[in-house]
Design a protein around this motif. Structure first.
Motif, mmCIF file in Angstrom:
data_model
loop_
_atom_site.group_PDB
_atom_site.id
_atom_site.type_symbol
_atom_site.label_atom_id
_atom_site.label_comp_id
_atom_site.label_asym_id
_atom_site.label_seq_id
_atom_site.Cartn_x
_atom_site.Cartn_y
_atom_site.Cartn_z
ATOM 1 N N UNK A 36 39.328 6.652 29.173
ATOM 2 C CA UNK A 36 39.108 6.042 27.866
ATOM 3 C C UNK A 36 39.552 4.584 27.955
ATOM 4 N N UNK A 37 38.784 3.680 27.357
ATOM 5 C CA UNK A 37 39.076 2.250 27.446
ATOM 6 C C UNK A 37 40.225 1.812 26.541
ATOM 7 N N UNK A 38 40.720 2.706 25.688
ATOM 8 C CA UNK A 38 41.786 2.354 24.767
ATOM 9 C C UNK A 38 43.083 2.054 25.515
ATOM 10 N N UNK A 57 44.013 -0.616 33.370
ATOM 11 C CA UNK A 57 43.245 -1.827 33.665
ATOM 12 C C UNK A 57 43.806 -3.048 32.942
ATOM 13 N N UNK A 58 44.474 -2.844 31.813
ATOM 14 C CA UNK A 58 45.001 -3.964 31.031
ATOM 15 C C UNK A 58 46.337 -4.478 31.544
ATOM 16 N N UNK A 59 47.044 -3.679 32.347
ATOM 17 C CA UNK A 59 48.341 -4.124 32.858
ATOM 18 C C UNK A 59 48.141 -5.205 33.903
ATOM 19 N N UNK A 60 49.073 -6.164 33.916
ATOM 20 C CA UNK A 60 48.952 -7.299 34.838
ATOM 21 C C UNK A 60 49.923 -7.204 36.009
ATOM 22 N N UNK A 108 40.571 6.416 19.243
ATOM 23 C CA UNK A 108 39.282 5.991 19.792
ATOM 24 C C UNK A 108 38.551 5.047 18.850
ATOM 25 N N UNK A 109 38.910 5.085 17.561
ATOM 26 C CA UNK A 109 38.241 4.201 16.606
ATOM 27 C C UNK A 109 38.679 2.762 16.767
ATOM 28 N N UNK A 110 39.753 2.538 17.531
ATOM 29 C CA UNK A 110 40.246 1.189 17.733
ATOM 30 C C UNK A 110 41.316 0.803 16.732
ATOM 31 N N UNK A 111 41.598 1.634 15.748
ATOM 32 C CA UNK A 111 42.633 1.333 14.765
ATOM 33 C C UNK A 111 43.319 2.628 14.385
ATOM 34 N N UNK A 112 44.178 3.091 15.246
ATOM 35 C CA UNK A 112 44.791 4.407 15.072
ATOM 36 C C UNK A 112 45.640 4.473 13.812
ATOM 37 N N UNK A 113 46.375 3.387 13.507
ATOM 38 C CA UNK A 113 47.246 3.427 12.344
ATOM 39 C C UNK A 113 46.452 3.511 11.051
#
Length: 422
Positions: A36-38, A57-60, A108-113
């Motif tokens: 999942x891309x989240x 993938x987002x970690x640097x 998954x909606x991009x805004x869990x809260x």
């Protein structure tokens, strides 16, 4: 769910010292990979950590991912899962439970809260009570993560650095919102709360180990090749890029396009540089296997298994042996797969291949039983029930396999009730 021997190996290297620092048995805690891309990770169902591919993938840096794992380990160490159940009971509302069960869909909606707040509805007092409790847990896990990273020999700077990534995403996606209607504290609040602890840490300036920095970037390149469209991979890693990471990502992307010979050529420099890297041999075998070149896939997969012993590689080798389709290969595959499901019974892929191998050996009852195991562990009770009923009608009563089929019948019924209740 995604299985990958290399990623699981690296996550284990990161997580084991954290678990030991938290006085948890490393063998009792399992880490799972979710495609999942989240940017997400969570603890659920006991001592199990779920990590999303998008987060990796987002970690640097390795330290950033270690920080996330340390945070989740803090939840386990603090007993937050059982305490969350108490908080739900105290709030006296079914809507909170519904919100938690819908958590993955909300994320998954991009805004869990925002999604969780919408699901909660009903009593505003109960809603705020639970969310306040959740924010307190998250802050506690953040502080525990700093201590765990230090005990494991990592600079806690990675934890704060990744919180900066999350804060940037909040700003980009417009997820700041009402701080009292959130399950997590705001990103900048979390950073401010931890900055002082990091400044006081004797390990604040310790760099990440160079070998893990390389392993981390290689893992990310491979993961990018598997999870993104080949065109995106070629854009991110053009032919002009001759780094090891670029060769790795392009070899996967070429495999996805069934360009077998080109994929093997991309992988060749990596194998020449590291001939004992099991994951390079694994990918070589997978490229040949997915390209339909079964005979050529088996030697590198055997080499990969001998170098690592990982269950996922064992399943891939068994798949190749079954595809070559000789009596000896099928016997070898059965031996491999029966060993895998003893140590890793939650692998649907292993049960699927075992079902095929039993079928080819003429053991139809066992084949159906293995098929039932596959569907049950894939969350498909309808198909699992069909296979269980066929197995019960085929297997000899009183045998261990027959008793197992009866147990599976009960497990399938429980899963059906669980899904119905949701």
């Amino acid at each position: 769910m995604v299985r990958d021997a290399e990623i699981e190996h690296i996550l284990a290297i990161y997580a084991k010292p954290l678990f030991e620092a938290a006085n948890l048995s490393p063998g009792a805690v399992k880490t799972y990979l979710v495609h999942d891309d989240t940017l997400n990770a969570f603890v659920a169902g006991g001592q199990r950590i779920f990590v999303f591919t998008g987060l990796i993938l987002a970690t640097r840096s390795p330290g950033e991912l270690v920080g996330v794992l340390a945070h989740e380990t803090g939840h386990i160490r603090g007993g937050h899962l059982s305490r969350t159940r108490d908080a739900i009971a105290n709030a006296q509302t079914f809507s909170i439970l519904a919100a938690l069960l819908g958590g993955l869909a909300a994320a998954a909606s991009g805004n869990a809260d925002a999604a969780a707040a919408g699901l909660l509805g009903g009593s505003a007092g109960s809603q705020q009570l639970f969310l306040q409790y959740s924010r307190t847990q998250e802050s506690t896990a953040d502080q525990a993560a700093i201590k765990l990273m230090e005990r494991a020999g990592w600079s806690p700077r990675g934890m704060v650095d990744f919180l900066g990534v999350l804060e940037e995403q909040e700003i980009i996606l417009g997820q700041r919102g009402n701080p009292y209607l959130r399950s997590h504290p705001l990103g900048y609040e979390r950073i401010q709360a931890l900055e002082n602890l990091v400044r006081q840490s004797p390990l604040r300036d310790r760099p990440d180990p160079p070998e893990l920095v390389r392993a981390h970037t290689m893992m990310q390149a491979k993961l990018y090749g598997f999870t993104q469209r080949p065109s995106e991979t070629f854009r991110k890693y053009p032919e002009s890029d001759t780094s090891d990471q670029a060769h790795y990502a392009r070899s996967v992307a070429l495999m996805q396009q069934a360009r077998t010979d080109e994929a093997i050529r991309e992988l060749a420099p990596l194998l020449e540089k590291e001939p004992n890297n099991p994951f390079f041999h694994e990918l070589k075998g997978q490229i040949y296997l997915e390209g339909g070149r079964i005979e050529e896939s088996i030697p590198p997969l055997r080499e990969a298994l001998s170098l690592s012993g990982h269950e996922t590689i064992a399943v891939l080798l068994a798949q190749a042996l079954i595809a070559r389709d000789t009596e000896q290969d099928n016997r070898d595959a059965l031996k491999i797969l029966e060993s895998v499901v003893r140590t890793d019974p939650d692998s649907p892929a292993a049960w699927q291949q075992l079902s095929i191998a039993y079928g080819r050996a003429g053991e139809i009852g066992k084949s159906m039983l293995a098929g039932a195991e596959q569907h049950l562990r894939s969350g498909k009770p309808k198909f699992a029930r069909e296979q269980v009923q066929r197995a019960l009608g085929t297997l000899k009563p009183g045998t261990p396999e027959y008793f197992r089929a009866q147990d599976l019948d009960i497990a399938v019924e429980a899963l059906e009730r669980q899904l119905k209740d949701r």
